[in-house]
Structure formats: C-alpha cells, structure tokens
Design an enzyme around this catalytic site. Structure first.
Site, PDB file in Angstrom:
ATOM      1  N   GLU A 213       6.012  10.947  -6.342  1.00 31.09           N
ATOM      2  CA  GLU A 213       7.007  10.059  -6.343  1.00 31.09           C
ATOM      3  C   GLU A 213       8.532  10.611  -6.273  1.00 31.09           C
ATOM      4  O   GLU A 213       9.333  10.039  -5.613  1.00 31.09           O
ATOM      5  CB  GLU A 213       6.998   9.165  -7.710  1.00 31.09           C
ATOM      6  CG  GLU A 213       5.628   8.344  -7.924  1.00 31.09           C
ATOM      7  CD  GLU A 213       5.800   7.153  -6.995  1.00 31.09           C
ATOM      8  OE1 GLU A 213       6.507   6.858  -6.254  1.00 31.09           O
ATOM      9  OE2 GLU A 213       4.561   6.618  -7.033  1.00 31.09           O
TER      10      GLU A 213
ATOM     11  N   ARG B 247      10.640   9.421  -3.057  1.00 32.30           N
ATOM     12  CA  ARG B 247      11.892   8.556  -3.346  1.00 32.30           C
ATOM     13  C   ARG B 247      13.046   9.396  -3.263  1.00 32.30           C
ATOM     14  O   ARG B 247      14.195   9.297  -2.752  1.00 32.30           O
ATOM     15  CB  ARG B 247      11.738   8.141  -4.793  1.00 32.30           C
ATOM     16  CG  ARG B 247      10.435   6.912  -4.734  1.00 32.30           C
ATOM     17  CD  ARG B 247      10.345   6.146  -6.023  1.00 32.30           C
ATOM     18  NE  ARG B 247       9.183   5.481  -6.326  1.00 32.30           N
ATOM     19  CZ  ARG B 247       8.922   4.402  -6.852  1.00 32.30           C
ATOM     20  NH1 ARG B 247       9.897   3.525  -7.239  1.00 32.30           N
ATOM     21  NH2 ARG B 247       7.606   4.063  -6.973  1.00 32.30           N
TER      22      ARG B 247
ATOM     23  N   ASP C  80      -3.867   6.322   1.554  1.00 35.66           N
ATOM     24  CA  ASP C  80      -2.781   5.862   2.434  1.00 35.66           C
ATOM     25  C   ASP C  80      -1.878   6.523   2.929  1.00 35.66           C
ATOM     26  O   ASP C  80      -2.054   6.891   4.392  1.00 35.66           O
ATOM     27  CB  ASP C  80      -2.075   4.565   1.886  1.00 35.66           C
ATOM     28  CG  ASP C  80      -1.565   4.771   0.461  1.00 35.66           C
ATOM     29  OD1 ASP C  80      -1.623   6.092  -0.014  1.00 35.66           O
ATOM     30  OD2 ASP C  80      -0.984   3.792  -0.064  1.00 35.66           O
TER      31      ASP C  80
ATOM     32  N   GLU D  65       4.341  -3.349   2.329  1.00 36.31           N
ATOM     33  CA  GLU D  65       3.386  -2.835   3.219  1.00 36.31           C
ATOM     34  C   GLU D  65       3.361  -3.897   4.551  1.00 36.31           C
ATOM     35  O   GLU D  65       2.862  -3.587   5.732  1.00 36.31           O
ATOM     36  CB  GLU D  65       2.070  -2.540   2.775  1.00 36.31           C
ATOM     37  CG  GLU D  65       2.070  -0.946   1.811  1.00 36.31           C
ATOM     38  CD  GLU D  65       2.612  -1.349   0.533  1.00 36.31           C
ATOM     39  OE1 GLU D  65       2.705  -2.511  -0.065  1.00 36.31           O
ATOM     40  OE2 GLU D  65       3.127   0.009  -0.213  1.00 36.31           O
TER      41      GLU D  65
HETATM   42  C1  DMJ Z   1       6.225   3.113  -2.173  1.00 42.13           C
HETATM   43  O1  DMJ Z   1       6.448   3.918  -3.325  1.00 42.13           O
HETATM   44  C2  DMJ Z   1       5.556   3.671  -1.070  1.00 42.13           C
HETATM   45  O2  DMJ Z   1       5.339   3.076   0.043  1.00 42.13           O
HETATM   46  C3  DMJ Z   1       4.122   4.631  -1.562  1.00 42.13           C
HETATM   47  O3  DMJ Z   1       3.701   4.997  -0.344  1.00 42.13           O
HETATM   48  C4  DMJ Z   1       3.289   3.548  -1.898  1.00 42.13           C
HETATM   49  N1  DMJ Z   1       3.667   2.584  -2.661  1.00 42.13           N
HETATM   50  C5  DMJ Z   1       5.053   2.208  -2.830  1.00 42.13           C
HETATM   51  C6  DMJ Z   1       5.189   0.617  -2.482  1.00 42.13           C
HETATM   52  O4  DMJ Z   1       4.286  -0.357  -2.547  1.00 42.13           O
END
Ligand code: DMJ
Length: 630
Positions: free
Chosen positions: A259, A263, A390, A524
């Site tokens: 995270e 971010r 993912d 998404e």
């Molecule tokens: C985001 O922080 C990013 O896209 C991450 O890869 C997955 N989750 C959240 C959004 O849903």
C-alpha cells in the site's frame, strides 16, 4: 601601536609586554579560539561555515542502504523538533551534493539523512543526490528532467482538440462534471480531514487506518496527479504545499509494503514526472529507502509488512507467507526509484523477485497467491486474478510496456500466465457471460471479485503485443469480461457493482450474500471502460461510464464528500462513512480520462501503476539506469 600611546607604559620586550601581561594576553587568545570553535557546533545545519570546517564529519548519503545490504540495521531516525521553524538557507546552500564526502568509507558509516520536516525541506531544495553506481562515488546524481520531457511523444495534457472544435459538446460537459466531483471530494477532505489519510464524510473527520505505519496524508498524495491533469491548479498547490511542509517520513509504525508503494511512492513519482518538482522526487526516494528492510528475508521475497522502526526484521512475526499481488506489484515503482536516484538497489530488489518467480515450479503454469519468503515455496494452491493475485499480472504486462518493449522476460511471463488462466480459470456462464473463476487446488469457485474486473482493461492493453493469431481473440476476451463486469453493475438497484459476484444456481453476476454486497468506491470497472474506450472508441464504454457517474452522484455523494455504500441491492443504502483515497486517485481519474482525448496521458508515453498513478515509458536509449539490463 595602541600600547605606545598609554601613559606610563614601558615596553619590556621586543613585543612590548611584561611577563604577566603576556600571560594574560595568551589566556585571552586561547579563550577566544575555544569560543569560536565551540560556536561552530551550535550553528544551524545549513551554515556554510559549519560545512567548511566540519565537512569531514559528514557522511555520504545513501550509505545506510549499503549497510542494509550488508545486513546492518540503519540508524534510528530522530524525532523532529516540535513546531520546527522553516529552514532559510542562503542561496546555493544545502544542495545535498555539497554534503557528499569525497571518499566512500568502509565499516558501516552512515550519513545523517534528512529526517524531520526541516531537514526534508532542505533536502528537497537540492537537485542532486549521490549516485551509487560503482565508479560514481562522490559524483552527485542528477536526473535530467528536460531531456525526459523532450522524449515524450505527446504533450502530457494532450492537445485538447475536441474543446477548440466542440466547445459545448456533451463530452466536455461530462468531463466538467467529473472534474466538479473531484473538486468536491478534495474540498470535503481538505475541510474535514486535511493531513489525515482519508475522510470520513458522515462523521466529518479524518481517519488514519493501520496500513501506513504512521504515514499521513494518503489522500493528498493519491490526489496530486488527478488534480494536476484536471487542471485544478489551486487545489494542486494546496496538496503540494502540504507535501512540502507536513509530509514527514520520521514515523515508526508497521506498514503494508504494497500500500505504501502503490499509493505514496506511486503518487510521489507521478507528481514528480508531471511537474519536475524536486520535493516529490526526494520524498519518493527517501520513502523508498524506508521500505528496503522488508526485503531482508532468506529469499529476498519481501514480507508484506515493513517495520519503520529501523532495523527490525518483521517478517518472522508477520506470518509465514507473502502475497503474490503485493510482492508482485513493486516492479514499476522500484525501477523508477532507481531511475530517479541512480541507486541500483531498488532495481536489484525487484529483479530478484522476478528471478525467484521465474525459477519456481508453477502448478499448471499458474501462480498461487501465497509464497513463503523463507523457503521460497508456494504455501497453498489458491489462484486468483482478483484480490491477492490481481496486480501481479498487471505489472508483468506493464513492465513490458514501461521498458519501451525491451523487457522480454516480463512479456513472456505475462502471456504464459494468461494462457494458463484461460485454460484453467476462464468460464462462460449458461447465460453467456464470460468470467474468470478462482482456483483452489483444481476446484473452481465460480465467482469474480470486483477487483478482478481490472482484467478486462489489462487484457485489452496486452492484446496488441500478443502473437498475431491471438490479438483479435484477446481484444474480444477483454470486451467480454468487461461486459460481464458491467452486468454486475446493471443487475443491482443502485447500478453500482458488489464486492464479489457469483455464477451459481441460475443466478449470474450477482452477490449471493450481504457480506459481499457492498461497494467501496472501487475503480476496477471504470478502469476497464477507459482502456476499452481507448482501444475501440466504442461509445458503449462512455455510456457505461456515465451510468457510474450518475450512480455515484445519487447513492454515494453526501453533504461532506463521497462515501461507499453497504448494499448495492438496496435503493436506500447505508453509507460506510469512508471516502477511500483510491476514489480520487483512480475512480475519478479513469472516469475523467474516459471522457477525454486519447492524448491526455497517452498510453504511448505512460503506464498507470495499480493505483492509477502514471509512470513514464522508457523512451531513452539502452544505457538508461533502471532498464539497462534488459
Ligand atoms: C487500489 O488500491 C488498487 O487498485 C489495488 O491494486 C487494488 N485495490 C484498490 C482499489 O480497489
């Protein structure tokens, strides 16, 4: 001479002093020298005099990274002084390069790195940090921003062709509406939660959460590039000023490596590449250095949690497995940290992850979600293109694209993984909906998470570089998956999609329990609309995107910001009281891009990290620092 003019004074030596007077004079002189020397230590850090006289005590920046590789713990950061005064250096002072020791030293010496806000501000004004390539010792590193910008194929903000030709067009009004939503989300955050990680719009306060190890301002950092590209100039300046003055790195909590990387590091890197403002580059690199202890595991596969308390090995206590989507989603940012710092350590860390993954045996060519950072073995055979897996796949194809299509290893790994996913996970429901199921040691869960809906966009993005005979197939597959995700929205009362939806017992693309029926402002689905729009220009994607805008306005907008909802199947849903930072970083950005020209952050020049922060494609020659080895 003064002494000759004193009445009654009789010179007693060639210097004109008697013995007691001589003694007194020497005493005075030595006192003066001691005083001057001692005062040097009391001068502020920025003092030129101090640098001149005490230079040999200052150590080479970047050495703590070297020490860490050698297994030494970095020194604990100091707390900043309370309410520190802003630094006011003389022009030309405080360039980090001026503090570089001419010789690299052995034996675990550490530089004094900027820690408190004052030191960070000072560092940010410098435009160079030391290189760490062999042979470059003592040579200040410089990133040539102008050269980088001159290599872009398109202006960053595009040419805005449609506005001059169709000033009152519908698409322009739609874009303006999305901009207004961003402005509202930002202003609400600023008013009630400025500096906190996220806004709680119902209680009108801020929320720190426990993912960021004490770092604050996730919403500020996540918003920077969105504000910039929407040309919300005043708001961008507010965000930038906060980063300059209040974004402190001297924290000591436990943070999610993933995270913080996607971010904070992603947001700072993008802000730098978009603006050239040094403060973003310097803070990204300093924060990147704080993440490095996470890699101190027997395999080099990082643990998921990094302790910002210097030197502690958190991996033993943080559980025995690392998550594929987490350690597999560092590559883009870490290569850029090397590109912007000259420090190869970042690139080496992620190259090693690649190496481990390349070597390890994959069941049926699939990548399970959990890996032991100690043994380097898979921990269980759960495979998913949604949560836990993912963005690992996303970063493979984006690594290929970001390398200027030279990273063949990433390309091959991506298409091989996609083949395995198609063979074992892909399904078509009785109602004709294409979906990617989850795999548990050979048994399928016929469900898709909201998170998995990014895959439509990813497959579209990767279609163009697939083998000739597969391209049309991948384009169609991307369109079908995106259509399924749209169905998960269309089949709800709110026209927003649930967290997970199933294909079971005659029910398709709907959640089967309340615990999976929430929507937390996730991006998404609109992310896939954006990529599919850019690939096909099929107006259906803008129609679907606009449905989302209307639904957000109707169900998620509150008096003090946007909020997630607890049940997408209720026409009067409860709010979850959280304006996620990724709503500003991703959801609103992708919506805005969907209603913009293709050359606004052109995909020829930029790849988006998994938090939608744009990072530039490497258009430079093969001597580039981060990409040189492909
Ligand atoms: C985001 O922080 C990013 O896209 C991450 O890869 C997955 N989750 C959240 C959004 O849903």
């Amino acid at each position: 001479m003064l002494m000759r003019k004193v009445p009654g004074f009789v010179p007693a030596s060639p210097w004109g002093l008697r013995l007691p007077q001589k003694f007194l004079f020497l005493l005075f002189l030595s006192g003066l020298v001691t005083l001057c020397f001692g005062a040097l230590f009391l001068l502020p850090h920025s003092s030129r005099l101090k640098r001149l006289f005490l230079a040999s005590r200052t150590q080479q920046p970047g050495l703590e990274v070297v020490a860490e590789i050698a297994g030494h713990a970095p020194a604990r950061e100091q707390e900043p002084p309370p309410n520190p005064a802003p630094a006011a250096p003389a022009p030309g002072e405080d360039d980090l390069s001026s503090r570089v020791s001419p010789r690299r030293r052995k034996g675990g010496l550490r530089r004094t790195r900027p820690t408190g806000p004052r030191e960070e501000a000072t560092a940010a004004r410098g435009n160079s940090i030391p290189a760490s390539r062999p042979g470059d010792e003592g040579v200040p590193f410089r990133f040539d921003f102008n050269a980088f910008r001159s290599r872009l194929r398109h202006p960053v903000l595009g040419t805005r062709a449609d506005e001059s030709q169709e000033p009152q067009s519908r698409v322009r009004a739609q874009r303006e509406k999305i901009k207004e939503m961003m402005q509202f989300a930002w202003q609400s955050y600023k008013r009630y939660a400025m500096g906190k990680n996220e806004l709680r719009p119902l209680t009108k306060d801020g929320y720190e959460g426990n993912m960021f190890g004490g770092l604050s301002g996730a919403t500020v950092i996540d918003s920077l590039d969105t504000l910039y590209l929407m040309e919300l100039k005043e708001e961008f300046q507010e965000a930038k000023a906060w980063v300059e003055e209040s974004f402190h790195l001297n924290v000591s909590g436990e943070a999610s490596l993933f995270e913080v990387n996607i971010r904070y590091i992603g947001g700072l890197l993008s802000a730098f590449y978009l603006t050239g403002e040094e403060v973003f580059r310097i803070k990204a690199i300093r924060l990147g250095e704080k993440l490095l202890p996470a890699f101190n595991t027997p395999t080099g596969i990082p643990k998921g949690v990094v302790s910002f308390k210097s030197g502690s090995w958190g991996w033993a206590t943080a559980g025995s497995s690392s998550i594929l989507a987490e350690f597999g989603s560092l590559h883009l940012e870490f290569l850029h940290l090397t590109e912007l710092s000259g420090n190869q350590v970042f690139a080496e860390k992620v190259r090693n992850i690649r190496k481990v993954l390349r070597k390890i045996e994959k069941p049926f060519g699939l990548y399970p979600n959990f890996l032991s950072p100690v043994s380097g073995n898979w921990v269980q055979h759960h495979v998913s293109v949604g949560g836990l897996g993912d963005s690992f796949y996303e970063y493979l194809i984006k690594s290929w694209l970001m390398s200027g299509k030279t990273d063949m290893e990433a390309k091959n790994m991506y298409y091989e993984a996609l083949e395995a996913i198609e063979t074992y996970l892909l399904n078509v429901s009785p109602g004709g909906l294409t979906y990617i199921a989850e795999w548990r040691g050979g048994i399928l869960d016929h469900k898709m998470g909201h998170l998995a809906c990014f895959s439509g966009g990813m497959i579209a993005l990767g279609a163009e570089d697939a083998k000739e005979e597969k391209r049309a197939h991948y384009r169609e597959l991307a369109a079908q998956i995106t259509k399924t995700c749209h169905e998960s929205y269309a089949r709800s009362d709110t026209k927003l999609g649930p967290e997970a939806f199933w294909f079971n017992s005659g029910r398709e693309a709907v959640a089967t329990q309340l615990s999976e029926s929430y929507y937390i402002l996730r991006p998404e689905v609109v992310e896939s609309y954006m990529y599919l729009w850019r690939q096909t220009h099929n107006p259906i994607y803008r129609e679907w995107g606009w449905e989302v805008v209307l639904a957000l306005e109707k169900y998620c907008r509150t008096e003090a910001g946007f909020s997630g909802i607890q049940d997408v199947y209720s026409s009067n849903p409860n709010h979850d009281n959280k304006q996620q930072s990724f709503f500003l970083a991703e959801t609103l950005k992708y919506l805005y891009l969907l209603f913009s020209e293709d050359d606004l952050l052109s995909l020829e020049d930029w790849v988006f990290n998994t938090e939608a922060h744009p990072l530039p494609v490497n258009h430079s020659d093969s001597s580039s620092r981060a990409w040189g080895r492909y």
